[in-house]
Design an enzyme around this catalytic site. Structure first.
Site, PDB file in Angstrom:
ATOM      1  N   GLY A   1     -35.259  -5.800  16.848  1.00 19.57           N
ATOM      2  CA  GLY A   1     -34.401  -5.461  16.236  1.00 19.57           C
ATOM      3  C   GLY A   1     -35.040  -5.921  14.801  1.00 19.57           C
ATOM      4  O   GLY A   1     -34.343  -7.298  14.450  1.00 19.57           O
TER       5      GLY A   1
ATOM      6  N   ARG B   1     -41.433  -3.378  18.604  1.00 15.18           N
ATOM      7  CA  ARG B   1     -41.458  -4.098  19.971  1.00 15.18           C
ATOM      8  C   ARG B   1     -42.954  -4.205  20.518  1.00 15.18           C
ATOM      9  O   ARG B   1     -43.601  -2.983  20.402  1.00 15.18           O
ATOM     10  CB  ARG B   1     -40.590  -3.963  21.132  1.00 15.18           C
ATOM     11  CG  ARG B   1     -39.335  -4.183  20.148  1.00 15.18           C
ATOM     12  CD  ARG B   1     -37.834  -3.608  21.114  1.00 15.18           C
ATOM     13  NE  ARG B   1     -37.441  -2.820  20.846  1.00 15.18           N
ATOM     14  CZ  ARG B   1     -35.682  -4.097  20.049  1.00 15.18           C
ATOM     15  NH1 ARG B   1     -36.014  -5.902  20.359  1.00 15.18           N
ATOM     16  NH2 ARG B   1     -34.965  -3.667  19.764  1.00 15.18           N
TER      17      ARG B   1
ATOM     18  N   ASP C   1     -33.629 -12.870  21.694  1.00 14.28           N
ATOM     19  CA  ASP C   1     -34.555 -13.511  22.500  1.00 14.28           C
ATOM     20  C   ASP C   1     -35.983 -12.604  23.657  1.00 14.28           C
ATOM     21  O   ASP C   1     -36.690 -13.594  23.722  1.00 14.28           O
ATOM     22  CB  ASP C   1     -32.991 -13.563  23.672  1.00 14.28           C
ATOM     23  CG  ASP C   1     -32.860 -12.117  23.432  1.00 14.28           C
ATOM     24  OD1 ASP C   1     -32.943 -11.264  23.242  1.00 14.28           O
ATOM     25  OD2 ASP C   1     -31.647 -11.318  24.350  1.00 14.28           O
TER      26      ASP C   1
ATOM     27  N   THR D   1     -31.452 -11.567  14.265  1.00  9.95           N
ATOM     28  CA  THR D   1     -30.281 -10.970  14.860  1.00  9.95           C
ATOM     29  C   THR D   1     -28.962 -10.359  14.751  1.00  9.95           C
ATOM     30  O   THR D   1     -28.223 -11.464  14.463  1.00  9.95           O
ATOM     31  CB  THR D   1     -30.655 -10.988  16.522  1.00  9.95           C
ATOM     32  OG1 THR D   1     -29.851  -9.676  17.283  1.00  9.95           O
ATOM     33  CG2 THR D   1     -30.223 -12.582  16.243  1.00  9.95           C
TER      34      THR D   1
ATOM     35  N   ASP E   1     -26.786  -9.656  16.751  1.00 11.86           N
ATOM     36  CA  ASP E   1     -26.182  -9.818  17.976  1.00 11.86           C
ATOM     37  C   ASP E   1     -25.413 -11.772  18.301  1.00 11.86           C
ATOM     38  O   ASP E   1     -24.625 -11.377  18.821  1.00 11.86           O
ATOM     39  CB  ASP E   1     -26.650  -9.267  19.133  1.00 11.86           C
ATOM     40  CG  ASP E   1     -27.502  -8.141  19.456  1.00 11.86           C
ATOM     41  OD1 ASP E   1     -25.998  -7.378  18.680  1.00 11.86           O
ATOM     42  OD2 ASP E   1     -27.813  -7.679  19.529  1.00 11.86           O
TER      43      ASP E   1
ATOM     44  N   ASP F   1     -26.659 -13.792  19.658  1.00 10.34           N
ATOM     45  CA  ASP F   1     -26.433 -13.986  21.097  1.00 10.34           C
ATOM     46  C   ASP F   1     -27.556 -14.703  21.482  1.00 10.34           C
ATOM     47  O   ASP F   1     -28.020 -14.670  22.356  1.00 10.34           O
ATOM     48  CB  ASP F   1     -26.919 -12.761  22.090  1.00 10.34           C
ATOM     49  CG  ASP F   1     -28.185 -11.994  21.739  1.00 10.34           C
ATOM     50  OD1 ASP F   1     -28.062 -12.786  20.530  1.00 10.34           O
ATOM     51  OD2 ASP F   1     -27.867 -10.883  22.041  1.00 10.34           O
TER      52      ASP F   1
ATOM     53  N   ARG G   1     -25.014  -4.530  22.031  1.00  2.00           N
ATOM     54  CA  ARG G   1     -24.841  -4.067  23.754  1.00  2.00           C
ATOM     55  C   ARG G   1     -24.582  -4.850  24.943  1.00  2.00           C
ATOM     56  O   ARG G   1     -24.194  -4.881  25.834  1.00  2.00           O
ATOM     57  CB  ARG G   1     -26.287  -3.632  24.056  1.00  2.00           C
ATOM     58  CG  ARG G   1     -27.237  -2.365  24.589  1.00  2.00           C
ATOM     59  CD  ARG G   1     -28.328  -2.107  24.484  1.00  2.00           C
ATOM     60  NE  ARG G   1     -28.511  -1.530  23.606  1.00  2.00           N
ATOM     61  CZ  ARG G   1     -29.852  -1.036  22.639  1.00  2.00           C
ATOM     62  NH1 ARG G   1     -30.785  -1.075  23.769  1.00  2.00           N
ATOM     63  NH2 ARG G   1     -29.423  -0.366  21.112  1.00  2.00           N
TER      64      ARG G   1
END
Lengths: 324, 324, 324, 324
Positions: A14, A75, A106, A129, A131, A133, A175
């Site tokens: 993303g 992707r 990731d 990213t 996120d 994460d 998510r």
């Protein structure tokens, strides 16, 4: 270690604000160290298909402030096959590329790990990213901008909420992670924040909503995308409990990925872009460059992707205290 | 005509950016002409329930730049009954209010018309709605800000669209009117704009999408909320036609109502707020103040609400020409 | 009239937000009508030096939202000489260009007028300047964005003004015209607006400042760049009169020219870009395309530049009423 | 330690975005712990003059997103005298205030230190200043927002710089510190950053400007306010060296203090506001609450104000590498 001469850079997964600032930093640092720099379009797909082109200092002029990624991202299904990775490797060899910088999350690093295991190609990663994460860095590139976009949107919604005495349930990205929700909840003075990491205590939320009613000019509840039930169901439950409330839902969606990167993301991306190239020159491979308490750190990909979502309990406590 | 001494102001219907600038202008103009000015909370509900309070110049300090409405707004069920309107009138009389400014949209003016028919109360209206669906004014207060919010959001989404080679279907506000969709479509370089006023020619859209594919860095389709099918269905149709496209949907929602008013809305609201009070002083009643080619005009409520949605065909033509 | 086949577009004079949207519209409309379209870099300088290149639909992709001008702009000394204009004409002929769109202000149209007199070249102009100082159009491209930038800056300064109980004198652009100052003054709730068109009545300002002291959370005075004395002197005078005030000055400067164009400027630029090309096709020359009450009008260059600054006295009155 | 029952909060020194978020956090945390909370207007002046009022949860509703400070701020001459501080203490006693939170910068803490030495009053401080010049915290409240305001302004100026091929010298805030300049320099891709901590090497700058000329679409030089020579002189020097450059100066000024606080500043202010009140309850006094690597730390005032400006040499290096 043989000296590196040609490096390439790609963005994958993303898109995140600040990716362009990172690309710019990689390209210019490469040139600073007299390397040839190649850009790869559309992530690993570009490696597989040979969509590789030479970049110079000018090709990254005037992009530091732009959202998205000029290298585009995707992707890649092909890269998940051994045949695809073989073609990618062949294209890398054909261009004499001896160092690769991959900017992503990731999934990006999981792919890179497999690629390194099979082929002899030095790869350094950058955390790109929204996120946040990944282990090995306090913040990922794009995270700060995304939250600022969220709070800007919630500030607008609050105008309406306050004018109509409404309660808004606002769903934000994340998510698997409640980090965006939690920080934006504190930043917008939310009544409650619902995140995947913590079981929702509806009784506590309902009690609080009831208790704080008279103090609040507007009521905002932030729900992470990854919440078990999602914004629409949460809104229904609250509406059922408080029939006299005027409950509305807003799902912020894709605006959260775009926009000009914030100062923090531009500085982070610039610093890590320099670090990535210097890391390749020093012989690093299979590691992600991150910033921990303002210092550059390198973390092996397999550790970086094993981010255990350590929700800062203190932040949850702060939401509760301040939602009086 | 007896001389007016006490006026009141309220906002009604959906909130719109610039309503506070209009309230400020009404209050200060009233004071400028040595009137007493009252604020009414929550629209006609506040009249019915007597939620009426005295305002001075300071009570509107530092609000010109704020979204929403400090007087709050609501849709009043009580005011739709004759008993409710009687109570509203009684409260008006109890406060010796001899002039009323109502800021809102067609529902607001419909209510005002009924109220005037039954009771002897001078009312002047201001067009406060993001929908721009009133006759008697080139623009309504809030319309320009709402479109600027839309294009800011679409600019962000375009970053993502371009990075991923995606096509985005974006639904914007406008239940009965395609005006927001049309202007934001031109402003964002949309491929197509779907509005309730015009039957959708899917063949033409599909042909254009196919034809322009190579010229476009991203593809945006704007759909008005009032489109017969809505953003989700439109996205499905396009996805079905072009399986190789990566189609996404974004419904912008409530962010479109909030935020700081734009220059145009602040100037419009300020001018019309002055005009409304001067209109009351001149003995006007049952009329809406509007701006037509930068001149103040008054239009009877029954004409103002009979807005025939005259979509400028030239604007549609421009979307088509420029979506090459 | 011989049929037009090749057109060129350039931007000239000070840059203005929306110029890119205008360029995009000219290029795509040209292609829509099967013309070849050329871009000229750096205004008339590019004509003189032959910096002319072919453009296609893709060369204007993703620029509608960008400030500045991708064609760059300059003031050309060479073009003011007959030799320079001869070379410009030779380059036009060498490229078979039979229609030219120039985007700029009065200097741009003055140059164009001279060029048309001497050589046989059809030119249509577009009003691209933040100053709104052209006849034949309600608004120029860039004006609305510039004022929105001003009010965004003043909103920020007001935070500080209010926190410190300060009076700010803010100088905005407008060398010959007070239009930006006047509209931004209304939009920011300024106490007073000083513009070159109207002699300053310091006594009135001082009286008003004194009278309104208790009603105001902050005090803002907007001064147009073209004011006889300028922001610094105005600030000194006020400070001298009110020694207990904490007076500060801010000169907004170049930020006023940049940034994303507003909706209004994008729509205006898109419509006029289409109109310019269609005007050339219809055989127009020596005229500027403008928008008057939302309709396209063409005005001869010599009339467009004879803009008589007709300050709307009503707007000045509104500043006074609302600064209570 | 006697149990605390009544606390007060004030803001002092230059205002900073996020001060309101901090006030909100202090007030609500006080109420959460069943304390009575008072607000003090205009910093220490309000203590001296007894401008002290009771606050409840509602008095801080809807302020988290506002720039400036609702408590207003000032520099107090009276508080610098022993008589003034005695009156301040008397007012504190009269209101039974047994804990005080002061939000500001080094001047604020210097005053607090003196006050504590003379009188028995527990004070905890919060770092509220855009300058980031305090020890004991990674960032001060307002710093991140101020830099984001700077880069937003520079992004606008870059549009013009690029369109006209200009070099802009931009002066940003920072009387004693180059931190804002350095981070905004990296974030805007500046050619050079001139800060008070480092002697300017004009030869190096001129060489770099010359060398990078062809790679750059625009040229930006950021100068900290505290630079020995200032933006105007720097611009003159560069213009003299490169007569063919079109050099312009922009002094950003007061816009840097205002505006909505960023996410980072809102979270920081919220966390520290909670920490300050909990610190008072735990018996802390004479300490500033700060955030170091996301953990709350308390630092004695005398150490907090002894900030040694440790310019991160690595950041300077990054400006140089990336200005290729």
């Amino acid at each position: 270690m043989s000296k590196i001469k040609n490096i390439a850079v790609l963005t994958s997964g993303g898109d995140a604000p600040g990716m362009n600032a990172a690309i710019r930093a990689v390209v210019r640092t490469g040139i600073y160290y007299n390397l040839n720099v190649f850009g790869v379009r559309r992530g690993y797909d570009g490696l597989v298909n040979g969509d590789i082109f030479s970049m110079d200092a000018k090709s990254v002029a005037n992009i530091i402030q732009r959202g998205g990624t000029i290298l585009k991202t995707a992707r890649s299904a092909d890269f998940r096959t051994i045949e695809g990775r073989q073609r990618a490797y062949d294209n890398i060899k054909a261009n004499n590329i001896d160092g690769l910088v991959v900017i992503g999350g990731d999934g990006t690093f999981t792919g890179a790990t497999k690629f390194i295991e099979e082929f002899d190609i030095p790869i350094v990663g950058l955390p790109g990213t929204i996120d946040n994460d990944l282990a090995g860095t306090d913040f990922t590139i794009g995270y700060d901008t995304a939250i600022n976009t969220v709070i800007d949107a919630v500030d607008k919604i609050r105008d309406t909420a306050e004018s109509h005495d409404r309660l808004f349930v606002i769903e934000v990205m994340g998510r698997d992670s409640g980090l965006i929700a939690l920080r934006s909840g504190i930043s917008t003075g939310a009544e409650a924040v619902l995140i995947p990491e913590i079981a929702v205590d509806y009784d506590a939320i309902m009690t609080r909503l009831d208790k704080t009613r008279k103090n609040k000019a507007s009521r905002i509840i932030i729900v992470a995308e990854g919440d078990k039930e999602g914004g629409l169901v949460v809104a229904e439950k609250i509406q059922k409990q408080f029939p006299h409330y005027d409950v509305r839902v807003s799902i912020l969606g894709h605006i959260q990925r775009g926009g000009k990167p914030s100062c923090m993301d531009r500085v982070l991306a610039s610093r890590l872009g320099v670090a990535a190239v210097e890391g390749l020159i020093e012989g690093r491979r299979g590691e992600m460059a991150g910033l921990i308490h303002s210092q550059v750190h390198f973390t092996p990909f397999n550790k970086a992707i094993k981010h255990i979502d350590s929700i800062n309990q203190n932040l949850l406590r702060i939401v509760e205290i301040l939602s009086l």
